[in-house]
Write a protein that holds these residues in place. Sequence first.
Motif, PDB file in Angstrom:
ATOM      1  N   UNK A 131     -40.985  -1.503  13.716  1.00 62.10           N
ATOM      2  CA  UNK A 131     -40.150  -0.308  13.843  1.00 62.10           C
ATOM      3  C   UNK A 131     -39.679   0.179  12.472  1.00 62.10           C
ATOM      4  N   UNK A 132     -39.298   1.437  12.436  1.00 62.39           N
ATOM      5  CA  UNK A 132     -38.540   1.938  11.310  1.00 62.39           C
ATOM      6  C   UNK A 132     -37.101   1.470  11.473  1.00 62.39           C
ATOM      7  N   UNK A 133     -36.383   1.327  10.388  1.00 64.47           N
ATOM      8  CA  UNK A 133     -35.007   0.847  10.459  1.00 64.47           C
ATOM      9  C   UNK A 133     -34.142   1.768  11.319  1.00 64.47           C
ATOM     10  N   UNK A 134     -33.450   1.155  12.283  1.00 62.02           N
ATOM     11  CA  UNK A 134     -32.557   1.904  13.155  1.00 62.02           C
ATOM     12  C   UNK A 134     -33.256   2.628  14.291  1.00 62.02           C
ATOM     13  N   UNK A 135     -34.583   2.455  14.430  1.00 61.63           N
ATOM     14  CA  UNK A 135     -35.341   3.167  15.451  1.00 61.63           C
ATOM     15  C   UNK A 135     -35.882   2.190  16.503  1.00 61.63           C
ATOM     16  N   UNK A 172     -25.624   0.894  13.780  1.00 57.42           N
ATOM     17  CA  UNK A 172     -26.254   2.168  13.490  1.00 57.42           C
ATOM     18  C   UNK A 172     -25.248   3.290  13.743  1.00 57.42           C
ATOM     19  N   UNK A 173     -25.519   4.443  13.227  1.00 57.23           N
ATOM     20  CA  UNK A 173     -24.568   5.563  13.273  1.00 57.23           C
ATOM     21  C   UNK A 173     -24.210   5.919  14.720  1.00 57.23           C
ATOM     22  N   UNK A 174     -22.897   6.030  14.979  1.00 55.72           N
ATOM     23  CA  UNK A 174     -22.418   6.451  16.284  1.00 55.72           C
ATOM     24  C   UNK A 174     -22.215   5.337  17.277  1.00 55.72           C
ATOM     25  N   UNK A 180     -27.459  -1.553  22.223  1.00 57.52           N
ATOM     26  CA  UNK A 180     -28.451  -0.605  22.739  1.00 57.52           C
ATOM     27  C   UNK A 180     -29.753  -0.682  21.958  1.00 57.52           C
ATOM     28  N   UNK A 181     -29.640  -0.776  20.637  1.00 58.60           N
ATOM     29  CA  UNK A 181     -30.851  -0.825  19.818  1.00 58.60           C
ATOM     30  C   UNK A 181     -31.671  -2.075  20.128  1.00 58.60           C
TER      31      UNK A 181
END
Length: 255
Positions: A131-135, A172-174, A180-181
């Motif tokens: 994955x890309x970071x945070x995705x 992660x932001x928010x 969840x991630x």
Amino acid sequence: MKSTNYVIQTFLLSIFAATILSSCVSEKKFATAQIDAQMEIDRLREDSTRLFNELMAVTNENMNLRRDKTMLVQESLETSAELALKDGQLQMRQRAVEELARVFEEFDTEYTDVEPENGELLITMKESFLFEKGSANLNSEGKEALKHFAAVLEGVQNVEVAVEGHTDSSPIKGEEDNWDLSVDRSIEVVEMLVDSYGVDPKILVAAGKSKYDPVAPNSDKENMAMNRRVEFRIIPRLDDLIESHEYIETVQGRR
């Protein structure tokens, strides 16, 4: 003459009195003897009853001891059988994990790691490989890696695969944390394996552990990168292994 008669009468009366007195004494002694005899009989009966009760108590105690001994022997046999079964299962699981490690050894690379752990085979893939970071969207390398993983997994039987998403401690932001991630990533991997590469969904489990199962302290960037990962726990199903035809043949061959 009268004096003589008086003497005779007195003599006779003395004899009569003595006879009566002797008779009374004998009856008294007899009565006393009867009482003594009855008391002795009663005492003997009490002793007999007491001895009988003691004998019954000893008999019951011996029976209880025999029963306890039988139970201990039975428990010992059951314990020995249980230990032998557990030992056999442990050895079987160990052999299964060793075989899995051999099958998946090609995944032991710079970006992935293969390691037996607690009766399971643990395959770890770094976040940057998938994955890309945070995705939670798989990149091209990740899709290709999962395609290859599915192809190898297809040849493996009697296992379950738990797919676990892990993150570092930086939210992660928010979001307050990364639950969840971590869950979304594990679901993304499972859906890719099932929908795109035909893996049986019955053997897959998706789980997310957020930041709560790190492999290193989140103290620097290098450690945090290690914690961002997806783990594949390949777990041998012992019940299926035991019932499998190959295992039955192995057991029969040892007899």
